[in-house]
Motif scaffolding. Structure first.
Motif, mmCIF file in Angstrom:
data_model
loop_
_atom_site.group_PDB
_atom_site.id
_atom_site.type_symbol
_atom_site.label_atom_id
_atom_site.label_comp_id
_atom_site.label_asym_id
_atom_site.label_seq_id
_atom_site.Cartn_x
_atom_site.Cartn_y
_atom_site.Cartn_z
ATOM 1 N N VAL A 35 0.989 -1.085 -0.084
ATOM 2 C CA VAL A 35 -0.069 -0.050 0.129
ATOM 3 C C VAL A 35 0.928 1.266 -0.146
ATOM 4 C CG1 VAL A 35 -1.588 1.513 1.556
ATOM 5 C CG2 VAL A 35 -2.148 -1.162 1.004
ATOM 6 N N GLU A 36 1.951 1.345 0.733
ATOM 7 C CA GLU A 36 2.770 2.377 1.048
ATOM 8 C C GLU A 36 3.738 2.647 -0.310
ATOM 9 O OE1 GLU A 36 5.159 1.470 4.158
ATOM 10 O OE2 GLU A 36 3.820 2.502 5.545
ATOM 11 N N GLN A 37 3.738 1.735 -1.095
ATOM 12 C CA GLN A 37 4.701 1.743 -2.245
ATOM 13 C C GLN A 37 3.582 2.276 -3.455
ATOM 14 O OE1 GLN A 37 5.974 -2.249 -3.001
ATOM 15 N NE2 GLN A 37 7.790 -2.253 -1.741
ATOM 16 N N ALA A 38 2.441 2.051 -3.097
ATOM 17 C CA ALA A 38 1.496 2.426 -4.224
ATOM 18 C C ALA A 38 1.520 3.838 -4.415
ATOM 19 C CB ALA A 38 0.072 1.713 -3.909
ATOM 20 N N GLU A 39 1.580 4.560 -3.355
ATOM 21 C CA GLU A 39 1.710 5.988 -3.299
ATOM 22 C C GLU A 39 2.515 6.715 -2.419
ATOM 23 O OE1 GLU A 39 -1.754 9.512 -3.741
ATOM 24 O OE2 GLU A 39 -2.214 7.486 -4.173
ATOM 25 N N PRO A 40 3.914 6.525 -2.438
ATOM 26 C CA PRO A 40 4.662 7.010 -1.363
ATOM 27 C C PRO A 40 4.766 8.399 -0.929
ATOM 28 C CG PRO A 40 5.968 6.392 -3.278
ATOM 29 C CD PRO A 40 4.465 6.058 -3.437
ATOM 30 N N VAL A 41 4.190 9.196 -1.985
ATOM 31 C CA VAL A 41 4.156 10.532 -1.695
ATOM 32 C C VAL A 41 3.009 10.984 -0.538
ATOM 33 C CG1 VAL A 41 2.743 12.597 -2.900
ATOM 34 C CG2 VAL A 41 4.796 11.406 -3.993
ATOM 35 N N LEU A 118 -7.767 3.464 2.719
ATOM 36 C CA LEU A 118 -8.644 2.532 2.941
ATOM 37 C C LEU A 118 -9.069 1.885 1.464
ATOM 38 C CD1 LEU A 118 -10.708 3.260 5.771
ATOM 39 C CD2 LEU A 118 -8.658 1.670 5.839
ATOM 40 N N GLY A 119 -8.973 3.020 0.513
ATOM 41 C CA GLY A 119 -9.331 2.655 -0.972
ATOM 42 C C GLY A 119 -8.102 1.605 -1.654
ATOM 43 N N ARG A 120 -6.986 2.097 -1.498
ATOM 44 C CA ARG A 120 -5.845 1.486 -1.899
ATOM 45 C C ARG A 120 -5.811 -0.060 -1.316
ATOM 46 N NH1 ARG A 120 -1.967 5.898 -0.719
ATOM 47 N NH2 ARG A 120 -0.957 4.496 0.716
ATOM 48 N N GLU A 121 -6.111 -0.281 -0.008
ATOM 49 C CA GLU A 121 -6.076 -1.327 0.488
ATOM 50 C C GLU A 121 -7.206 -2.335 0.055
ATOM 51 O OE1 GLU A 121 -6.392 -0.578 4.872
ATOM 52 O OE2 GLU A 121 -4.451 0.248 4.737
ATOM 53 N N HIS A 122 -8.238 -1.661 -0.179
ATOM 54 C CA HIS A 122 -9.321 -2.478 -0.406
ATOM 55 C C HIS A 122 -9.099 -2.985 -2.049
ATOM 56 C CE1 HIS A 122 -13.513 -3.444 -1.450
ATOM 57 N NE2 HIS A 122 -13.422 -3.226 -2.642
ATOM 58 N N HIS A 123 -8.391 -2.202 -2.850
ATOM 59 C CA HIS A 123 -7.976 -2.585 -4.285
ATOM 60 C C HIS A 123 -7.016 -3.810 -4.038
ATOM 61 C CE1 HIS A 123 -6.963 -2.200 -8.344
ATOM 62 N NE2 HIS A 123 -5.519 -2.405 -7.846
ATOM 63 N N LEU A 124 -6.119 -3.326 -3.203
ATOM 64 C CA LEU A 124 -4.976 -4.815 -2.972
ATOM 65 C C LEU A 124 -5.802 -5.923 -2.479
ATOM 66 C CD1 LEU A 124 -2.113 -5.632 -2.667
ATOM 67 C CD2 LEU A 124 -2.171 -4.669 -0.409
ATOM 68 N N MET A 125 -6.742 -5.832 -1.626
ATOM 69 C CA MET A 125 -7.270 -7.046 -0.894
ATOM 70 C C MET A 125 -8.159 -7.713 -1.826
ATOM 71 S SD MET A 125 -6.330 -7.529 2.026
ATOM 72 C CE MET A 125 -5.219 -6.255 2.782
ATOM 73 N N ARG A 126 -8.695 -6.862 -2.900
ATOM 74 C CA ARG A 126 -9.424 -7.487 -4.103
ATOM 75 C C ARG A 126 -8.865 -8.514 -5.047
ATOM 76 N NH1 ARG A 126 -13.945 -4.815 -6.936
ATOM 77 N NH2 ARG A 126 -12.839 -5.474 -8.734
ATOM 78 N N GLN A 127 -7.339 -8.589 -4.860
ATOM 79 C CA GLN A 127 -6.598 -9.209 -5.643
ATOM 80 C C GLN A 127 -6.150 -10.674 -4.875
ATOM 81 O OE1 GLN A 127 -3.242 -7.005 -7.212
ATOM 82 N NE2 GLN A 127 -4.423 -5.231 -6.745
#
Length: 157
Positions: A35-41, A118-127
């Motif tokens: 999740v942190e790598q997806a958008e470290p900014v 949480l949206g990014r986490e949800h996207h990850l969990m969908r995988q």
């Protein structure tokens, strides 16, 4: 009922739950890194994320309340609150119940930030694959909830 549906004897249960416990830490760290790598900014550390989400779920809380809820030291939570405050994600407000222990609450920017995380986490969990069923997830949540409940008596401070 077959043997698989019977409660395990305590010694066997302990060994099997150790298998679960051994996976929880690496799973958490890997998911957090992804999740942190997806958008470290954005710069939301795991600790700040925990504070923001706790406030999203429960509304304003004191630092000691957050520490107890997350089984973390008050000092660690205070550092995470300070980090979040420096970014404008939380603010301190008076606590009518206790003059010396202020309430910490999310700002609008904090709400937006945690919603994004949480949206990014949800996207990850969908995988996640494996054909998992609702019953599988309910069982997993039940097991982890029982494990957390068992260790709730441990005082971090």
């Amino acid at each position: 009922m077959n043997d698989i549906d019977q409660p395990l004897p305590p010694d066997e249960l302990g060994h099997r739950l150790s298998e679960v416990f051994d996976l929880v830490g690496p799973l958490y760290r890997r998911a957090t890194r992804k999740v942190e790598q997806a958008e470290p900014v954005e710069g939301v550390s795991a600790g700040v994320r925990a504070v923001l989400n706790l406030l999203r779920q429960n509304g304003p809380m004191t630092v000691p309340q957050m520490g107890r809820a997350q089984a973390l030291s008050r000092q660690f939570v205070q550092r995470m609150v300070n980090d979040a405050a420096a970014r404008g994600w939380v603010e301190t407000v008076p606590n009518p119940a206790h003059q010396r222990s202020s309430l910490i609450r999310l700002t609008e920017e904090g709400r937006s930030t945690i919603a994004h995380v949480l949206g990014r986490e949800h996207h990850l969990m969908r995988q996640v694959g494996g054909g998992l069923t609702d019953a599988d997830v309910r069982t997993c949540v039940r097991v982890l909830t029982e494990m957390v409940r068992t260790f709730d008596h441990v005082d971090v401070d």
